[in-house]
Design a protein around this motif. Structure first.
Motif, mmCIF file in Angstrom:
data_model
loop_
_atom_site.group_PDB
_atom_site.id
_atom_site.type_symbol
_atom_site.label_atom_id
_atom_site.label_comp_id
_atom_site.label_asym_id
_atom_site.label_seq_id
_atom_site.Cartn_x
_atom_site.Cartn_y
_atom_site.Cartn_z
ATOM 1 N N CYS A 1 -41.679 39.307 37.005
ATOM 2 C CA CYS A 1 -41.730 40.695 36.514
ATOM 3 C C CYS A 1 -42.090 41.633 37.671
ATOM 4 C CB CYS A 1 -42.776 40.822 35.415
ATOM 5 S SG CYS A 1 -43.098 42.526 34.928
ATOM 6 N N ASN B 1 -45.379 38.253 36.126
ATOM 7 C CA ASN B 1 -45.216 37.159 35.158
ATOM 8 C C ASN B 1 -43.826 36.531 35.337
ATOM 9 O OD1 ASN B 1 -45.777 35.641 32.796
ATOM 10 N ND2 ASN B 1 -44.716 37.150 31.519
ATOM 11 N N CYS C 1 -45.883 43.049 36.605
ATOM 12 C CA CYS C 1 -47.086 42.210 36.473
ATOM 13 C C CYS C 1 -46.928 40.817 37.066
ATOM 14 C CB CYS C 1 -47.511 42.134 35.005
ATOM 15 S SG CYS C 1 -46.485 41.035 34.015
ATOM 16 N N CYS D 1 -46.066 42.181 29.821
ATOM 17 C CA CYS D 1 -46.258 43.642 29.880
ATOM 18 C C CYS D 1 -45.131 44.400 29.157
ATOM 19 C CB CYS D 1 -46.370 44.116 31.326
ATOM 20 S SG CYS D 1 -44.818 44.122 32.239
ATOM 21 N N CYS E 1 -40.158 41.093 29.959
ATOM 22 C CA CYS E 1 -41.412 40.426 30.326
ATOM 23 C C CYS E 1 -42.261 40.281 29.063
ATOM 24 C CB CYS E 1 -42.171 41.237 31.372
ATOM 25 S SG CYS E 1 -43.802 40.550 31.733
HETATM 26 ZN ZN LIG Z 1 -44.578 42.080 33.231
#
Ligand SMILES: [Zn+2]
Length: 407
Positions: A3, A8, A6, A49, A46
């Motif tokens: 992501c 991820n 964030c 987030c 994602c």
């Molecule tokens: Zn994210």
């Protein structure tokens, strides 16, 4: 893939539009015998987030070059929108000759010209040199560069009373660094506004043709709040706008700035998105099937029209149409004879991928088509009124999104 906000791991595919060339890369007559580069166009969400995003497969520099042919001033409704914004902001925040307004992606000066008329100092930031030079002709100084923390700290530190950007936030590959730049360039009591298409309209109204390589993110208020908070910025207002099929205009300030009240619109928008399920995986499921239905209906219409010897053309040689045409696998001018566009920079060129020729509006009267597909469905009222004379020979208009409609 990670992501971009964030970090991820991204595993949930929201929509897969297969492969296509960059949507604004018009093909010149000299290049019709040259190959085009096709890139995958796959969108992920994602699940941490809720930022919806495409991978940065092509470097932004290669997309926004001097061949970039989007000039904001060619849409009259968009100019009216810009003027209204300037009036509203000047009234609300009392901007004056001592203020400084910075627009990111200022294009050809379509908006800043209205601040300049009020004697409010302006500065544009615009990465494409050809559009920035048109702004200069209007007397609007522009820095030809990408906005981010580097540019902000070197040239714009705490300079701006207002930083604005319309339809730029989605175009930014490194959204964290971009918002960090806003934090740096904003005065202690400064205001930042951004407008962007709201992902809830994309999901609800099947607006998959707003997906293209230049759009790295598809934004909810919820996801964006997290991006801004990370940089020490706080939303204090949000407005819903009808532009681009439904947009949001967010108002941000420094978190430390207590001179502005956080309005109830912020909590209301978060609740609206929560009620829709924006922060759940379920919300993003089933979109691919809806998009494929549009593709099959549109192809059925084109093939049926061909069998009936009907003449079909398009209107609006912009990114939206290119996403649709390329996802539908249309190649050449056998189903759609040509596409009309008001911009002289596009006329005489060919659409990327499909290679359909782009002509001036005068060709309509010569050709007398039976159907005119309006690719920018968000402007269907404006365009169908402007082309009302085609009714004289019985032509009808077509939009493919949110569903195939002939009117
Ligand atoms: Zn994210």
């Amino acid at each position: 893939m990670k992501c971009r906000h964030c970090n991820n791991n991204l595993t949930h595919v929201f929509c897969d539009l297969q492969t296509c060339p960059p949507s604004n890369a018009m093909v010149k007559l000299d290049n019709v015998n040259s190959p085009e580069i096709y890139y995958p166009l796959k969108v992920f969400v994602c699940e941490k987030c809720w930022l919806v995003q495409v991978d940065e497969i092509e470097k932004a520099e290669n997309i926004f070059n001097d061949e970039y042919t989007y000039f904001s001033s060619y849409s009259s409704s968009w100019l009216a929108h810009a003027k209204n914004y300037v009036d509203e902001m000047t009234e609300r925040f009392r901007y004056n000759p001592d203020s400084m307004v910075i627009e990111i992606a200022s294009n050809d000066g379509y908006l800043l010209q209205y601040f300049k008329e009020k004697n409010i100092p302006v500065l544009g930031i615009e990465p494409t040199a050809n559009t920035a030079s048109l702004a200069k002709n209007k007397g609007i100084e522009s820095i030809v560069d990408y906005f981010g923390s580097k540019l902000a700290s070197e040239k714009l530190l705490a300079k701006a009373d207002l930083i604005l950007g319309n339809n730029v936030l989605a175009h930014v590959p490194d959204i964290n660094d971009f918002v960090k730049g806003v934090k740096l360039a904003l005065k202690a009591n400064g205001v930042n506004t951004f407008e962007f298409p709201h992902i809830c309209n994309l999901v609800q109204h099947n607006q998959f043709d707003t997906i293209y390589h230049e759009h790295f993110s598809y934004l909810s208020f919820t996801a964006l709040k997290s991006v801004f908070e990370k940089q020490g910025l706080e939303f204090f207002d949000v407005q819903e706008l009808p532009t681009h099929g439904g947009s949001l205009r967010i108002f941000a300030k420094h978190k430390e700035d207590t001179s502005k009240e956080v309005l109830p619109s912020v909590a209301n928008m978060l609740k609206l998105e929560k009620d829709l399920g924006v922060n759940t995986s379920k919300y993003y499921q089933g979109f691919q099937e809806k998009v494929e239905k549009i593709k099959f209906d549109f192809l059925h219409f084109l093939i049926q029209s061909k069998k009936e010897d009907k003449k079909v053309v398009g209107y609006g040689a912009a990114a939206k149409g290119n996403t649709l045409l390329n996802f539908c696998g249309i190649k050449g001018a056998d189903l759609i004879s040509f596409v009309i566009d008001a911009s002289p920079f596009k006329q005489g060129k060919f659409l990327p991928g499909s290679r359909i020729p782009v002509l001036a509006e005068s060709s309509l009267k010569e050709y007398c088509p039976d159907y005119i597909i309006i690719f920018p469905w968000n402007l269907k009222t404006e365009i169908s009124q402007q082309l009302n004379y085609v009714r004289d020979w019985g032509a009808r208009f077509v939009i493919a999104i949110p569903e195939l409609t002939i009117f």
